[in-house]
Design a protein around this motif. Structure first.
Motif, PDB file in Angstrom:
ATOM      1  N   TYR A 128      -3.482   8.864   2.218  1.00 50.79           N
ATOM      2  CA  TYR A 128      -4.108   6.853   2.916  1.00 50.79           C
ATOM      3  C   TYR A 128      -2.957   6.068   3.448  1.00 50.79           C
ATOM      4  O   TYR A 128      -2.570   5.522   1.797  1.00 50.79           O
ATOM      5  N   SER A 130      -2.790   1.725   4.345  1.00 54.95           N
ATOM      6  CA  SER A 130      -4.099   0.409   4.919  1.00 54.95           C
ATOM      7  C   SER A 130      -3.622  -0.847   5.148  1.00 54.95           C
ATOM      8  O   SER A 130      -2.069  -0.750   4.445  1.00 54.95           O
ATOM      9  N   ASP A 132      -4.222  -3.552   4.318  1.00 56.90           N
ATOM     10  CA  ASP A 132      -5.745  -4.682   3.487  1.00 56.90           C
ATOM     11  C   ASP A 132      -4.349  -4.870   2.123  1.00 56.90           C
ATOM     12  O   ASP A 132      -4.457  -3.897   1.534  1.00 56.90           O
ATOM     13  N   PHE A 135      -6.514  -3.307  -0.886  1.00 60.69           N
ATOM     14  CA  PHE A 135      -7.089  -2.391  -1.267  1.00 60.69           C
ATOM     15  C   PHE A 135      -5.263  -1.440  -1.983  1.00 60.69           C
ATOM     16  O   PHE A 135      -4.598  -1.294  -0.873  1.00 60.69           O
ATOM     17  N   LEU A 138      -8.803   4.468  -2.354  1.00 55.44           N
ATOM     18  CA  LEU A 138      -9.718   4.695  -1.824  1.00 55.44           C
ATOM     19  C   LEU A 138     -11.292   3.635  -2.006  1.00 55.44           C
ATOM     20  O   LEU A 138     -11.512   2.852  -1.496  1.00 55.44           O
ATOM     21  N   ASP A 140     -11.365   1.276  -3.310  1.00 48.39           N
ATOM     22  CA  ASP A 140     -11.498   0.150  -3.269  1.00 48.39           C
ATOM     23  C   ASP A 140     -12.344  -1.241  -1.972  1.00 48.39           C
ATOM     24  O   ASP A 140     -12.935  -1.961  -1.288  1.00 48.39           O
ATOM     25  N   ILE A 141     -11.830  -0.077  -0.566  1.00 51.65           N
ATOM     26  CA  ILE A 141     -12.950  -0.310  -0.058  1.00 51.65           C
ATOM     27  C   ILE A 141     -14.254  -0.820   0.282  1.00 51.65           C
ATOM     28  O   ILE A 141     -15.045   0.924  -0.212  1.00 51.65           O
ATOM     29  N   ARG A 145     -17.056  -0.397   5.830  1.00 52.15           N
ATOM     30  CA  ARG A 145     -15.752  -0.588   6.549  1.00 52.15           C
ATOM     31  C   ARG A 145     -15.824   1.271   6.623  1.00 52.15           C
ATOM     32  O   ARG A 145     -16.097   1.696   6.073  1.00 52.15           O
ATOM     33  N   ILE A 147     -13.325   4.964   7.723  1.00 56.36           N
ATOM     34  CA  ILE A 147     -12.207   5.538   7.663  1.00 56.36           C
ATOM     35  C   ILE A 147     -11.805   5.813   8.561  1.00 56.36           C
ATOM     36  O   ILE A 147     -12.348   7.006   9.747  1.00 56.36           O
ATOM     37  N   TRP A 172     -19.166   5.578   3.105  1.00 55.27           N
ATOM     38  CA  TRP A 172     -18.539   5.036   4.664  1.00 55.27           C
ATOM     39  C   TRP A 172     -18.916   5.858   5.484  1.00 55.27           C
ATOM     40  O   TRP A 172     -18.795   7.189   5.126  1.00 55.27           O
ATOM     41  N   ALA A 193     -10.705   0.703   7.911  1.00 60.91           N
ATOM     42  CA  ALA A 193      -9.859  -0.063   6.981  1.00 60.91           C
ATOM     43  C   ALA A 193      -8.271   1.077   6.382  1.00 60.91           C
ATOM     44  O   ALA A 193      -7.776  -0.064   5.740  1.00 60.91           O
ATOM     45  N   THR A 194      -8.641   2.413   6.624  1.00 62.37           N
ATOM     46  CA  THR A 194      -8.120   3.165   5.778  1.00 62.37           C
ATOM     47  C   THR A 194      -7.416   4.271   7.205  1.00 62.37           C
ATOM     48  O   THR A 194      -8.657   4.451   7.346  1.00 62.37           O
TER      49      THR A 194
END
Length: 278
Positions: A128, A130, A132, A135, A138, A140-141, A145, A147, A172, A193-194
């Motif tokens: 993954y 990201s 941000d 993060f 995963l 932490d998201i 948000r 994926i 998610w 987000a990722t």
């Protein structure tokens, strides 16, 4: 930018119960043969495969160990989601222009009985990415948000399994993409987000479109999200002698460190690829 991740993804299980010869549009293309001793090893790979250079290198090393010249040929890719004609095209290729097709995913979906598979020689994984910095993994998201996933990939399958086991209010939303450029652009603009991405595809993007990766970082790999594809090769099922020779050469190359050296030299290790131990 689209990459053909693995031919096994394109094959429908229904192919396993059908006579592939009946699906060949032009049977005159067929030229059944068994590789005779001392002839050229004709190794094929898919044109857009992100592992094409590795698969060709492995095939060349095999040919050298078998004391045979090698001919490397490309096969067209770009089959649709249903994989229509993919298996019949492989049958034609293995009957006319290829002795072995390299870089084939050895997954849970069986190949049709017209084919037999070698042992795996490398394992590629999904990860993954990201933008941000907050993060690190995963989980932490936040659930609000989205994926991004590679459509019909094994990484997407493992993610959906993991996501379905989470409490409903922690699940998610996700969006599948068929194009890596769009997938990573959506990470860059914050729409998702990722992005779950196949390691060799990540490597190929870095080589060809590095701007798409600017500011992105890899999330910590989690055992529950471990999605790996063992890669090997296929030959015609009646070509058992060649399969045995390929298996022996691959086993030797794994044991003496040749596969590990190729993964390092071609810069696959950095993207999560490993030697297949089994």
């Amino acid at each position: 930018m689209r990459f053909f991740v693995s031919a096994v993804i394109a094959l429908c299980p229904a192919f396993a119960s059908a006579q592939l010869i009946d699906q060949v549009a032009n049977p005159q293309l067929m030229n059944p043969n068994i590789l005779p001793s001392g002839s050229t090893l004709r190794a094929c790979h898919y044109r857009n495969s992100p592992t094409a250079d590795l698969d060709s290198a492995v095939a060349s090393e095999i040919a050298a160990r078998l004391l045979m010249p090698i001919e490397v040929n490309e096969m067209p890719s770009g089959y649709g989601m249903g994989g229509e004609f993919a298996a019949s095209d492989m049958l034609v290729a293995l009957s006319a222009t290829c002795d072995v097709i390299m870089g084939m995913g050895l997954g849970v979906i069986p190949y049709p009985p017209e084919f037999t598979v070698t042992r795996p020689y490398a394992t590629h994984s999904f990860t993954y990415l990201s933008k941000d910095p907050g993060f690190t993994r995963l989980t932490d998201i936040p659930a609000d948000r989205r994926i991004g996933l590679e459509l019909a990939s094994y990484g997407a399958y493992i993610f959906r399994q993991f996501n379905s086991l989470r409490p409903t209010d922690q699940q998610w939303g996700y969006q599948p993409y068929v194009d890596h450029t769009l997938l990573l652009t959506r990470v860059q603009d914050g729409s998702i987000a990722t992005a779950s991405i196949y390691g060799p595809a990540w490597r190929k993007v870095e080589q060809e479109e590095p701007a798409l990766l600017e500011g992105l970082h890899e999330l910590e790999r989690m055992p529950a999200l471990n999605a790996q594809i063992d890669m090997g090769a296929i030959v015609l099922s009646n070509n058992t002698f060649l399969r045995g020779e390929l298996d022996a050469a691959m086993t030797e190359m794994i044991g003496d460190g040749t596969i590990a050296e190729l993964l390092d030299r071609l810069d696959y290790t950095r993207f999560g690829s490993t030697v297949t131990a089994r």
